[in-house]
Design a protein around this motif. Structure first.
Motif, PDB file in Angstrom:
ATOM      1  N   TYR A   1     -10.499  -2.983  -2.378  1.00  0.00           N
ATOM      2  CA  TYR A   1     -10.564  -2.031  -1.442  1.00  0.00           C
ATOM      3  C   TYR A   1     -10.267  -0.558  -2.356  1.00  0.00           C
ATOM      4  CZ  TYR A   1     -10.375  -5.832   1.806  1.00  0.00           C
ATOM      5  OH  TYR A   1     -10.489  -6.842   2.453  1.00  0.00           O
ATOM      6  N   TYR A   2     -11.372   0.185  -2.602  1.00  0.00           N
ATOM      7  CA  TYR A   2     -11.328   1.261  -3.660  1.00  0.00           C
ATOM      8  C   TYR A   2     -11.684   2.444  -2.903  1.00  0.00           C
ATOM      9  CZ  TYR A   2     -16.239  -0.291  -3.154  1.00  0.00           C
ATOM     10  OH  TYR A   2     -17.516  -0.406  -2.599  1.00  0.00           O
ATOM     11  N   SER A   3     -11.366   2.711  -1.708  1.00  0.00           N
ATOM     12  CA  SER A   3     -11.731   3.777  -0.663  1.00  0.00           C
ATOM     13  C   SER A   3     -10.887   3.785   0.613  1.00  0.00           C
ATOM     14  CB  SER A   3     -13.082   4.411  -0.699  1.00  0.00           C
ATOM     15  OG  SER A   3     -13.470   5.082   0.453  1.00  0.00           O
TER      16      SER A   3
ATOM     17  N   THR B   1     -13.176   5.956  -5.064  1.00  0.00           N
ATOM     18  CA  THR B   1     -14.199   6.666  -5.035  1.00  0.00           C
ATOM     19  C   THR B   1     -13.971   7.895  -4.097  1.00  0.00           C
ATOM     20  OG1 THR B   1     -14.791   5.228  -2.994  1.00  0.00           O
ATOM     21  CG2 THR B   1     -15.404   4.685  -5.140  1.00  0.00           C
ATOM     22  N   GLY B   2     -12.781   8.066  -3.476  1.00  0.00           N
ATOM     23  CA  GLY B   2     -12.696   9.114  -2.452  1.00  0.00           C
ATOM     24  C   GLY B   2     -12.480   8.434  -1.152  1.00  0.00           C
ATOM     25  N   ASN B   3     -12.464   9.247  -0.275  1.00  0.00           N
ATOM     26  CA  ASN B   3     -12.341   9.003   1.110  1.00  0.00           C
ATOM     27  C   ASN B   3     -13.525   8.204   1.486  1.00  0.00           C
ATOM     28  OD1 ASN B   3      -9.714  10.154   1.356  1.00  0.00           O
ATOM     29  ND2 ASN B   3     -10.555  11.894   2.628  1.00  0.00           N
ATOM     30  N   ARG B   4     -14.565   8.146   1.092  1.00  0.00           N
ATOM     31  CA  ARG B   4     -15.732   7.253   1.340  1.00  0.00           C
ATOM     32  C   ARG B   4     -16.287   6.688   0.096  1.00  0.00           C
ATOM     33  NH1 ARG B   4     -13.916   7.885   5.628  1.00  0.00           N
ATOM     34  NH2 ARG B   4     -14.803   8.629   7.601  1.00  0.00           N
TER      35      ARG B   4
ATOM     36  N   GLN C   1      -4.400  13.226  -3.805  1.00  0.00           N
ATOM     37  CA  GLN C   1      -2.601  12.914  -3.665  1.00  0.00           C
ATOM     38  C   GLN C   1      -2.403  11.756  -2.626  1.00  0.00           C
ATOM     39  OE1 GLN C   1      -1.636  16.948  -2.281  1.00  0.00           O
ATOM     40  NE2 GLN C   1      -0.807  17.646  -4.526  1.00  0.00           N
ATOM     41  N   ARG C   2      -3.187  11.799  -1.619  1.00  0.00           N
ATOM     42  CA  ARG C   2      -2.941  10.489  -0.994  1.00  0.00           C
ATOM     43  C   ARG C   2      -3.452   9.205  -1.417  1.00  0.00           C
ATOM     44  NH1 ARG C   2      -6.983   9.365   4.303  1.00  0.00           N
ATOM     45  NH2 ARG C   2      -6.008   7.336   5.184  1.00  0.00           N
ATOM     46  N   ALA C   3      -4.495   9.126  -2.099  1.00  0.00           N
ATOM     47  CA  ALA C   3      -4.724   7.910  -3.016  1.00  0.00           C
ATOM     48  C   ALA C   3      -3.818   7.487  -4.091  1.00  0.00           C
ATOM     49  CB  ALA C   3      -6.162   8.105  -3.419  1.00  0.00           C
TER      50      ALA C   3
ATOM     51  N   ARG D   1       0.370   5.827  -8.447  1.00  0.00           N
ATOM     52  CA  ARG D   1       0.086   6.207  -9.657  1.00  0.00           C
ATOM     53  C   ARG D   1      -1.320   7.030  -9.695  1.00  0.00           C
ATOM     54  NH1 ARG D   1      -1.254   1.057 -13.295  1.00  0.00           N
ATOM     55  NH2 ARG D   1       0.463   0.196 -11.875  1.00  0.00           N
ATOM     56  N   PRO D   2      -1.683   7.940 -10.703  1.00  0.00           N
ATOM     57  CA  PRO D   2      -2.835   8.644 -10.502  1.00  0.00           C
ATOM     58  C   PRO D   2      -4.206   7.762 -10.473  1.00  0.00           C
ATOM     59  CG  PRO D   2      -1.337   9.564 -12.366  1.00  0.00           C
ATOM     60  CD  PRO D   2      -0.915   8.213 -11.982  1.00  0.00           C
ATOM     61  N   VAL D   3      -5.109   8.186 -10.009  1.00  0.00           N
ATOM     62  CA  VAL D   3      -6.504   7.544 -10.075  1.00  0.00           C
ATOM     63  C   VAL D   3      -7.461   7.784 -11.140  1.00  0.00           C
ATOM     64  CG1 VAL D   3      -6.274   6.987  -7.560  1.00  0.00           C
ATOM     65  CG2 VAL D   3      -7.477   8.907  -8.483  1.00  0.00           C
ATOM     66  N   MET D   4      -8.146   6.781 -11.263  1.00  0.00           N
ATOM     67  CA  MET D   4      -9.489   6.929 -12.287  1.00  0.00           C
ATOM     68  C   MET D   4     -10.621   7.257 -10.973  1.00  0.00           C
ATOM     69  SD  MET D   4     -11.047   7.159 -15.202  1.00  0.00           S
ATOM     70  CE  MET D   4      -9.914   6.611 -16.412  1.00  0.00           C
ATOM     71  N   LEU D   5     -11.345   8.310 -11.207  1.00  0.00           N
ATOM     72  CA  LEU D   5     -12.457   8.468 -10.249  1.00  0.00           C
ATOM     73  C   LEU D   5     -13.586   7.694 -10.576  1.00  0.00           C
ATOM     74  CD1 LEU D   5     -12.404  12.248  -8.945  1.00  0.00           C
ATOM     75  CD2 LEU D   5     -11.959  10.117  -7.678  1.00  0.00           C
ATOM     76  N   TRP D   6     -14.002   6.968  -9.753  1.00  0.00           N
ATOM     77  CA  TRP D   6     -15.373   6.401  -9.893  1.00  0.00           C
ATOM     78  C   TRP D   6     -16.273   6.961  -8.666  1.00  0.00           C
ATOM     79  CZ3 TRP D   6     -17.006   0.700 -11.199  1.00  0.00           C
ATOM     80  CH2 TRP D   6     -18.324   0.448 -10.958  1.00  0.00           C
TER      81      TRP D   6
END
Length: 352
Positions: free
Chosen positions: A154-156, A189-192, A204-206, A212-217
């Protein structure tokens, strides 16, 4: 220890794979854009996903080794994304041995990155975070890669993931963030799944959910889904706020279109976000794609984005295909192929 921010592309789409020559060419494209990372993780490589326990045939392995060496020689970060399909459902001694053998095989590549990808698999399992963290801990012990990345199931925050892959276990995100080694990057990946915009609050929510900080896909400009395959996305990446804050983002990889060369204008926006100084010159797409093709793409970009194939008449598609067929270079061929329906939707892609 301060780590490099990974900025570049993840070849992580479904459907028609890129040709080896295009993958090699992307090293030069990334350097021209001022980007530094290529993650090889196509869903169509069976030896990374459904048949991950098997070794690559000699020809495919040679090509992958050549690709890794090519990026290393260019001073770029290169990695492979392994998707050990549903391994967390049963991770006993036999499966653990198979995974160790696969990691040892990947250690033969001159690759500084390794990603373990649990995306787009069934996830309705109470101990999901615990089993995935156990797998990742083993990989950390076995891998020679300098940096490990993980994509959760679950990446979003997108509810489409639970519709397709089952209800997410309670506390999955905080448990996964707590159990994984602090040096492991976690994709988001973001909210979607395909986010039109990403805000600082989203990040910030993610980061808060994972601890921890995220790596954006970033699933822009990818077009492998049932809806998105109907379109070409040529506008530079935009509407990405807060990505420069290292407290919430450790890197940013864009998943490009099946049409790799036509993805370069979109990646100009990624390059601009992170550029030091003036950034890439706005004429760079013209230099990389050719002046005549770039003029036509600028003219047709809005039609390709909004109307897409289904919004054009057969006569219109045929006329455009004839015009683009007369233009030089392989990027024009990508447009022709798209107009003729050569990039068919892969129904394995469930999360448009």
């Amino acid at each position: 220890m301060l780590r490099h921010r990974l900025i570049g592309v993840v070849e992580g789409f479904y459907g028609r794979p890129w040709q080896h020559e295009l993958r090699l060419s992307y090293a030069g494209f990334l350097q021209a854009l001022g980007l530094n990372t290529y993650l090889y993780a196509p869903k169509g490589d069976p030896w990374l996903r459904k048949r991950w326990q098997e070794d690559w045939p000699a020809e495919e392995w040679h090509a992958l080794a050549q690709l890794a060496a090519h990026y290393q020689q260019r001073g770029l970060f290169f990695g492979v994304g392994l998707s050990p399909f549903e391994l967390y459902g049963r991770y006993g001694q036999g499966q653990r041995r198979q995974l160790r053998d696969k990691i040892r095989r990947l250690n033969e590549l001159p690759a500084s990155l390794l990603a373990i990808l649990f995306d787009d698999m069934p996830g309705e399992q109470a101990d999901l975070a615990e089993r995935q963290a156990e797998i990742v801990a083993d990989v950390l012990d076995w891998s020679d890669a300098g940096r490990l990345l993980v994509c959760p199931t679950y990446y979003s925050f997108d509810p489409v993931l639970e519709r397709h892959f089952g209800r997410m276990p309670a506390d999955y995100w905080p448990d996964l963030g707590r159990l994984l080694d602090p040096g492991v990057d976690i994709f988001w990946t973001g909210n979607r799944v395909c986010a039109e915009a990403i805000t600082r609050d989203d990040l910030q929510r993610a980061a808060g959910a994972l601890g921890r900080p995220v790596m954006l896909w970033d699933n822009y400009p990818v077009n492998d889904g049932a809806l998105r395959s109907d379109h070409l996305y040529l506008a530079p990446l935009s509407q990405r706020a807060g990505v420069l804050d290292p407290s919430v983002v450790t890197g940013h990889l864009c998943n490009p279109m099946l049409q790799g060369r036509c993805s370069l204008p979109a990646l100009l926006g990624l390059a601009g976000l992170y550029a030091e100084g003036a950034g890439p010159h706005p004429d760079l797409p013209e230099q990389l794609l050719g002046a005549s093709l770039w003029r036509c793409l600028q003219r047709d970009a809005e039609e390709f984005r909004v109307a897409g194939l289904s919004g054009m008449s057969a006569q219109r598609r045929l006329a455009l295909a004839g015009e683009y067929a007369g233009l030089p270079g392989p990027a024009a061929g990508e447009v022709v192929g798209w107009l003729r329906g050569d990039y068919a939707f892969d129904p394995a892609c469930l999360t448009d």
